[in-house]
Design a protein around this motif. Sequence first.
Motif, short mmCIF file in Angstrom:
data_model
loop_
_atom_site.label_atom_id
_atom_site.label_comp_id
_atom_site.label_asym_id
_atom_site.label_seq_id
_atom_site.Cartn_x
_atom_site.Cartn_y
_atom_site.Cartn_z
N ILE A 318 0.83 -1.20 0.00
CA ILE A 318 0.00 0.00 0.00
C ILE A 318 0.87 1.25 0.00
O ILE A 318 0.64 2.20 -0.76
N ILE A 321 2.58 1.56 -3.48
CA ILE A 321 1.65 1.98 -4.53
C ILE A 321 1.44 3.49 -4.45
O ILE A 321 1.48 4.21 -5.46
N THR A 322 1.27 4.01 -3.21
CA THR A 322 1.07 5.45 -3.05
C THR A 322 2.31 6.22 -3.53
O THR A 322 2.20 7.20 -4.26
N VAL A 323 3.49 5.73 -3.16
CA VAL A 323 4.74 6.39 -3.57
C VAL A 323 4.87 6.39 -5.10
O VAL A 323 5.18 7.41 -5.72
N ASN A 325 2.48 5.98 -7.38
CA ASN A 325 1.44 6.79 -8.02
C ASN A 325 1.71 8.28 -7.87
O ASN A 325 1.42 9.07 -8.78
#
Lengths: 394, 394
Positions: A318, A321-323, A325
């Motif tokens: 998680i 993915i944030t990094v 994106n």
Amino acid sequence: MTTQLPGPASGTRPDDARRHNRAALVRRLHVDGPCTRATLAGELGLNRSTIKAVVDGLAAAGIVTEAIPTRRSGAGRPSLLVVPDPQAAVVLTVDVRVDQVAMAMVGIGGQILGRHSWNLHRSTRLPGEVITHVAESAQLLRDELAVTEQAVGVSVPGVVRRDDGLVREAPNLGWRDVELGTRLAAVLGRPVQVANDAEAGALAEHLRGAGRDVADMVYLAGDVGVGGGVISAGAPLRGTGGYVGELGHMIVRPDGRDCFCGASGCWETEVGEPALGRALGLPEDTPRGVLVAELRALAADPDRAERQLAGFAGWMGIGLITVVNMLAPGLVVLGDLFGALPPTVLDRVRADVERRSLVSRAVGGTPVVVSPLGRDGALIGAAELAFEPVLEAL
Amino acid sequence: MTTQLPGPASGTRPDDARRHNRAALVRRLHVDGPCTRATLAGELGLNRSTIKAVVDGLAAAGIVTEAIPTRRSGAGRPSLLVVPDPQAAVVLTVDVRVDQVAMAMVGIGGQILGRHSWNLHRSTRLPGEVITHVAESAQLLRDELAVTEQAVGVSVPGVVRRDDGLVREAPNLGWRDVELGTRLAAVLGRPVQVANDAEAGALAEHLRGAGRDVADMVYLAGDVGVGGGVISAGAPLRGTGGYVGELGHMIVRPDGRDCFCGASGCWETEVGEPALGRALGLPEDTPRGVLVAELRALAADPDRAERQLAGFAGWMGIGLITVVNMLAPGLVVLGDLFGALPPTVLDRVRADVERRSLVSRAVGGTPVVVSPLGRDGALIGAAELAFEPVLEAL
């Protein structure tokens, strides 16, 4: 808006041009190592006569020598290699960690000339204690190696104002508003650069690790806290006042644990050292060595590893993915404890990113690799921060 | 590693120096407006004779004129203002939105010379339809204004590869792998820059909006999707391949709604247009106009606004804290629907950031303001992207 204007107009006088070419050439040798004049001409876009003038000048100053390559490529007379003298410029680098301070003298080319380190505990972790010990150890290194550093780079696990080396918050050291840069510069009598440890680690990976030739990359390191450093268009990403981001404090679980930072459910609370301890069924304050040993044991038992670290891997994914994106990096490098995770667990995290990040899909897949530099990352990166002005002035 | 080397060595020949100074001066006038030769000399760090030579050259080319200021400051003879001629260089800018396409011809100085726009619906949203309509409207604008654009900038709500203007995914347009840049360049016969709408919006705020003189800022826009653009050290932050981050797709609620992107609990699913509709007790597909009207009504009833949007404000705060902690911006600008939120709700979000972001604390508070540019942001930003090469070549 001046930052939007093309480079400095002053960069147009002939002596500036010479300085500029000399700095570019030294930097090339420092980062990528010895090479022939022809290679330098090609890479720097300068003609051979300019290269000759610069190399001759550097040789006269004792900064480079020209040597016959040990391994001859092809037939005919081998062309000479331009080799920097490691001792022509030396910097002192200091990596202040939660449990230890590591120091080294580093020469041109990134060669570590000598090291010194000591452990930290509550009583020796006070800023004044650390500064004194650094000054004493620096003198020992100077005497032992018969070198003198021209500048100093320091890595700290905290929120640092790059402009003047003020350490705003280093919770795991118990530091707050420590004027580390100013105080060390006064004691050592040298210019001092202080940086967040993840910024230093990212720079090290970019110049000497997994991120060579990758202009846009992110380095993520799991320790007691979780840090991240970003390289964008080949340079460290910094925010206002020279602060860098605190990637460990993205909120991934709003209903999660309270974080020291004032938020709750920060990524750090889910994938930091204490969280890893919990995931392994060990106390949150389990010594790092024990954690690493347990991870090694798990690596030998992939099924158990996946079972036991499934939740931990989920939170790793998680955060990644944030990094990915948010920053669209071309590479993600995992350091410290993250690099010690069992391969099966890392594969699970990679699969998450590949499947669920639209930016990873867009760029054709964002590679996630383990740091080849290990715990030396921040130490090497801080040395490079110190080298920047030194190489410019050679 | 070339990106780490100091600027191009070619920037050292005299004719390059002239070009360089000319471009810097034109850019200064374009971004910050008319000023005296003395001001130019001071800001660009050039001596008066150099400024005179450059200004005379630009005047001879009809790019600038020198005029007596309308409002006289102080006594004595007023010094002449160097004024760019808006029509000396014109670009076409196109903002493709989910519900509408807006176009404008923009002159030097950012002056909008003329506009045209039309609504989009399912059948007219096909790439070919949009490209044809853009070409036809461009011709109408040329005829009507008797100008010809030198370059084109396009803003799209999607994942864009800046290098060649490939639109990878624009889910709310139903576009995937559309070679928009190449196709538009072929039809219009001009160089075309395509950018993500939030990158364009961020550039607009930095050059002509709330972010003037702020080197590190983030622009966040709430629409059907949620986008974010980052300005770092005065330039748009781009990742690998020229992609920019998708700030709407940070994961803030892992157990939340599925997002089209393949993840779940993306910030976009909690604060995008449909989420705002839900928060207001309206259907998810409520027309934007109705949402805005409802927000205006709420603004008049602060208590009800806070009650009804408490949850929405909470998710706004969580996203902003993550953005501020990761990027350490000196300013956050809210655009589109975010800018239409009732003041009391925005204050609640500001308080969250101030209280719970360690980076905001470190930098002494990160201001969060509403965009003064409104819906024109992306249109203005895309024009600036088109201007960059044009001004260099003037």
